[in-house]
Write a protein that holds these residues in place. Structure first.
Motif: not given
Ligand SMILES: Nc1ncnc2c1ncn2[C@@H]1O[C@H](COP(=O)(O)OP(=O)(O)OP(=O)(O)O)[C@@H](O)[C@H]1O
Ligand SMILES: [Mg+2]
Lengths: 306, 335
Positions: B289-293
């Motif tokens: 995903p976008r951002g922190c996983s």
């Protein structure tokens, strides 16, 4: 385990019974053997006499009954054409078939195993694709075609090899190649998949982690393990080779069991055809039975299966 | 190669290893931008859920990866030599001699067709050119060193004649055969008996002390890390989310994932005996995903976590964390 063996034995006997019925009625569809055994223009009486002599005047079910009765006593009957016991004819020819099968097997392993290993080690690259093409050709080109191409090339065109007969080392080369061709491809495919599986195993990974050279990893750790299924298949295939060489033996006039079968069919020699088909069927059924039982002994998962 | 004198025994900088599917359409980022270091004689623990990339990281160090896997970027310095640039032949002289690894599955790690003596003696034969007979005697000594009773008869036996615990020790013996500087031990997932497990761990610790080797210990179990390790690396979805000295991380975890892991250790003193497992599933490594996983499972996630991937922040005390909260804490601490 005992139950498993009993059940498999039952299936084997049943399939042999079905085979005997099938071949018995099939040969009788090919025509009247008497027509080939008498002079042209022979009288009805002559033909009737021959029918009577071979028991062909009895009703079909009675003929089958007699045939099965003597089969149970180990008697395969007399050849119509040669007037000798079928078994004598069969065992006369068997050594030739065995020799051809052994040479063809040696050829198929000598080609199949190294190419299979090469394809597995270079999976997805050039030699793997080349191997796939070879396997496709091997499995799809019929042996009579391969045989004819060989004769054209090496006998007719180059004049290096005799096109038919037996006796010398040179005689066996082309029939063995034509017969082994298909099996070389089969052995290559199995070696490749078995090798791929072994190469992905943990013990091969550990062998590489030890710092062993690639040749050592493949030649020692992978090769021996990958060979086990190939050797099993080769054992089965040897029996198969003896029994499927009809076309090759006919094309090259090789005096084996396959050619005897071909002659039997041409002369409508019912006892010969029946005898050879049942002997071959029995061999194949027995080998399959043995393999099933041995695997069941080794692998508890098969043994416990319902 | 210009030697940098103050590099530790092993230093990994921004290493990424991906599995690429045959058609090249699916890329699994099993190891993504991982950095870590370990000094001589030290013990480093790597923890993370199943599938977080621990084994792939270990195999990348030795470059024994399946054909589908590829080291796509990064550097690995071992005794000031760049492992990524070494040729295959050069790598062979590292494997089993200077860096050894114990695989996760001791039952499948031994070749069923060769004797124990043959397999234990192999690294000695290739790396030291020892003759078969001499290597056999060394194998015998090694089995004694890993506390296998009556080694003289054991060397002549085959793997199927051994118990799981014994096979694991044999694989351990193969690991230390050439006295490597670094031993990587992937903890067995096929769980052995608890007492056998404890014996194995104490054996590893003794070997480490006797031979002065550095140990990377890969595990799911933070309890073992507390007992065994000096340094800790926490992996999540192929990335290092937190790293630093074990005692500091246990006292004050900086990443919410580490916090959750610490909470999920079952405590003997806790009579409720409840396991606070982390809700949800780790993300698919082929479509992160976008951002922190970790954001989707994180109790402390806020807007930014879903939009931007946090970089690796360096905190005080030799610690790092990949979390926006850690950066906030760091800034407020500095202010
Ligand atoms: N041969 C492969 N092809 C494609 N993907 C793979 C392959 N081997 C592993 N993976 C993927 O890479 C990721 C990391 O796997 P890895 O085995 O390194 O995890 P791990 O942390 O060691 O897990 P465990 O704790 O279960 O041993 C996983 O998502 C896995 O599905
Ligand atoms: Mg693993």
């Amino acid at each position: 385990m005992k139950q498993f063996v009993t059940r498999r034995l039952g299936y084997s006997l049943l399939s042999l019974l079905v085979l005997s019925l099938t071949i018995f009625f099939f040969v009788r569809v090919t025509g009247d053997p008497a027509a080939l055994l008498v002079e042209p223009g022979a009288s009805e009486d002559d033909i009737a006499a021959i029918h009577h002599k071979f028991g062909l005047d009895k009703p079909l079910w009675a003929q089958y009954g007699l045939f099965m009765m003597s089969l149970l006593r180990g008697d395969f009957g007399q050849s119509f054409y040669y007037q000798t016991p079928v078994l004598d004819l069969y065992f006369d020819r068997l050594p030739n078939s065995l020799l051809l099968a052994l040479v063809a097997m040696a050829f198929s392993l000598a080609v199949g195993i190294p190419t299979g290993i090469l394809a597995a080690v270079r999976v997805g690259r050039f030699w793997d694709s080349a191997g796939k093409l070879f396997a496709l050709l091997g499995l799809s080109l019929p042996s009579f075609f391969v045989g004819l191409v060989l004769i054209l090339l090496f006998s007719v065109y180059l004049g290096w090899l005799p096109s038919s007969g037996s006796g010398g080392v040179l005689h066996i080369l082309m029939p063995a190649f034509a017969l082994g061709w298909y099996f070389a491809a089969a052995h290559m495919r199995l070696t490749r998949s078995s090798m791929l599986e072994v190469l992905g195993s943990e013990y091969v990974k550990l062998a590489r982690l030890k710092g062993l050279p690639q040749s050592w990893v493949i030649g020692k750790h992978a090769f021996k393990n990958a060979l086990i299924p190939v050797v099993t298949l080769a054992g089965i295939n040897l029996v198969l080779m003896i029994n499927v060489a009809v076309v090759v033996e006919t094309v090259f006039a090789w005096p084996g069991v396959g050619r005897l079968l071909y002659e039997g069919i041409s002369f409508r020699d019912f006892p010969v055809v029946q005898g050879i088909v049942i002997m071959g069927g029995t061999m194949i059924v027995v080998v399959n039975l043995l393999v099933d039982v041995v695997y069941a002994v080794i692998d508890p998962r098969i043994r416990l299966e319902k | 190669m210009a030697a940098t004198p103050n590099r530790p025994l092993l230093e990994i900088d921004n290493l990424s290893t991906h599995y690429v599917s045959a058609q090249g359409t699916r890329v699994v980022r099993a190891v993504d931008d991982v950095s870590l270091r370990i000094s001589a004689g030290e013990t480093l623990g790597i923890v993370g859920e199943s599938g977080s990339g621990k084994s792939t990281l270990a195999l990348s160090i030795l470059r024994v990866l399946p054909p589908a896997a590829q080291i796509v970027s990064g550097q690995m310095w071992f005794e000031n030599e760049d492992l990524v640039r070494k040729t295959d032949t050069e790598m062979r002289h590292v494997r089993g001699k200077r860096i050894a690894m114990i695989l996760q599955d001791p039952m499948a790690s031994l070749n069923p067709l060769f004797t124990i003596g043959n397999q234990v003696g192999e690294p000695i034969r290739v790396h030291e050119g020892t003759r078969r007979a001499a290597a056999w005697r060394r194998a015998c000594d090694l089995l004694k060193a890993v506390r296998i009773p009556s080694p003289e008869t054991r060397v002549t036996q085959f793997p199927h004649e051994m118990s799981g615990g014994m096979r694991q020790r044999i694989v351990g013996a193969i690991g230390i055969a050439c006295e490597p500087r670094l031993l990587i031990a992937d903890e067995p997932t096929t769980s052995l008996d608890l007492t056998i497990q404890a014996q194995y761990l104490s054996l590893l610790r003794d070997l480490q002390r006797e031979h002065g080797l550095a140990l990377i210990f890969i595990t799911h179990n933070l309890g073992i890390v507390a007992k065994m390790c000096d340094q800790l690396v926490v992996m999540y979805a192929g990335r290092v989310v937190e790293s630093g000295p074990v005692s500091r991380i246990f006292n004050a975890p900086a990443h919410p994932y580490t916090k959750a892991l610490l909470n999920s250790i079952p405590r003997m003193t806790d009579n409720r005996n409840r396991l606070t497992a982390i809700e949800g599933q780790p993300p698919d490594l082929s479509s992160l995903p976008r951002g922190c996983s970790f954001a989707a499972r994180c109790p402390a996630a806020f807007d930014r976590c879903h939009k931007e991937t946090p970089p690796e922040f360096n905190l005080e005390g030799g610690r790092t964390a990949r979390c926006w909260l850690a950066s906030v804490a760091m800034q407020s601490g500095a202010a």
